[in-house]
Scaffold this motif. Sequence first.
Motif, PDB file in Angstrom:
ATOM      1  N   ARG A 282      24.745 -11.538 -63.710  1.00 26.57           N
ATOM      2  CA  ARG A 282      23.412 -11.993 -64.090  1.00 26.57           C
ATOM      3  C   ARG A 282      23.306 -13.499 -63.958  1.00 26.57           C
ATOM      4  NH1 ARG A 282      24.040  -9.137 -68.921  1.00 26.57           N
ATOM      5  NH2 ARG A 282      23.658 -11.053 -70.098  1.00 26.57           N
TER       6      ARG A 282
ATOM      7  N   GLY B 219      23.360 -14.443 -60.307  1.00 23.57           N
ATOM      8  CA  GLY B 219      22.134 -13.910 -59.725  1.00 23.57           C
ATOM      9  C   GLY B 219      20.919 -14.719 -60.118  1.00 23.57           C
TER      10      GLY B 219
ATOM     11  N   GLN C 182      17.808 -16.028 -57.892  1.00 20.40           N
ATOM     12  CA  GLN C 182      16.454 -15.646 -58.232  1.00 20.40           C
ATOM     13  C   GLN C 182      15.580 -16.873 -58.483  1.00 20.40           C
ATOM     14  OE1 GLN C 182      15.182 -12.604 -58.014  1.00 20.40           O
ATOM     15  NE2 GLN C 182      17.177 -11.959 -57.257  1.00 20.40           N
TER      16      GLN C 182
ATOM     17  N   LYS D 203      14.615 -18.214 -55.131  1.00 17.80           N
ATOM     18  CA  LYS D 203      13.716 -17.271 -54.495  1.00 17.80           C
ATOM     19  C   LYS D 203      12.338 -17.343 -55.149  1.00 17.80           C
ATOM     20  CE  LYS D 203      13.515 -12.464 -52.923  1.00 17.80           C
ATOM     21  NZ  LYS D 203      14.172 -11.148 -52.932  1.00 17.80           N
ATOM     22  N   TYR D 204      12.322 -17.491 -56.476  1.00 20.23           N
ATOM     23  CA  TYR D 204      11.064 -17.599 -57.224  1.00 20.23           C
ATOM     24  C   TYR D 204      10.317 -18.864 -56.818  1.00 20.23           C
ATOM     25  CZ  TYR D 204       7.919 -17.374 -61.290  1.00 20.23           C
ATOM     26  OH  TYR D 204       6.826 -17.307 -62.101  1.00 20.23           O
TER      27      TYR D 204
ATOM     28  N   TYR E  60       6.709 -13.578 -54.188  1.00 23.87           N
ATOM     29  CA  TYR E  60       7.761 -13.066 -55.065  1.00 23.87           C
ATOM     30  C   TYR E  60       7.486 -13.454 -56.520  1.00 23.87           C
ATOM     31  CZ  TYR E  60      12.385 -12.194 -57.001  1.00 23.87           C
ATOM     32  OH  TYR E  60      13.432 -11.743 -57.771  1.00 23.87           O
TER      33      TYR E  60
ATOM     34  N   CYS F  62       6.969 -11.038 -59.807  1.00 23.77           N
ATOM     35  CA  CYS F  62       7.733 -11.197 -61.055  1.00 23.77           C
ATOM     36  C   CYS F  62       6.808 -11.289 -62.256  1.00 23.77           C
ATOM     37  CB  CYS F  62       8.621 -12.446 -60.980  1.00 23.77           C
ATOM     38  SG  CYS F  62       9.998 -12.299 -59.829  1.00 23.77           S
TER      39      CYS F  62
END
Length: 197
Positions: free
Chosen positions: A13, A16, A20, A23-24, A30, A34
């Motif tokens: 987590r 990751g 994330q 990517k966000y 994306y 979310c």
Amino acid sequence: MTQKIKAVSFVPRFFGAFGQFFKYMGSGDYAARCQQANKGELFAFEAEPTVITETVEVIREIEVMAPALDTVNEDGAHQLLLLLQQEARFIDFLQESIDDYADADVGAAARQIHAGCSKVLTQHFTIEVVNSAAENSRIEIPADYDAKQIKLEGRVEGAGPYTGTLIHPGWKVTDTRLPKVTNTESLTILAPAEVEV
């Protein structure tokens, strides 16, 4: 029938979360998905599936092979690791298990590591975007585009030009300013052992 999802442990987590985060920040679409999920809307695997049968003809798929290097510059790789260790204690962080640390402690450490890694990039590299258009804007890609710099996603038809939405501007190195060294044998020592006497 709802699919049961196995819980993810802390270490995957944590790492990751870095991916994330970027990517966000890099994709408005994306981020919107979310936010919808955060409001309690069902994920695709939780909703009852709707079966749609459609015949689709794949016109052309573009696949770019990963570059194959005849030689590897180990000295440059070792030097970059050395700089990341000196400024951000990067190797210490990755080599140590963080299972027993609280999230707040890991977050505080990550903030310091982020600052150190950012300093290394700023001092020794010039990094610019591949495409300077605004994210989520519509852009046109010429037929003779460079597949190493632009990755087309979705259904690619014909020989171009193509029109699409810029999801991520991409990154490229335009200047490298790594310090010159005379003794490359020492570059394999990323951090000396420290002994208090």
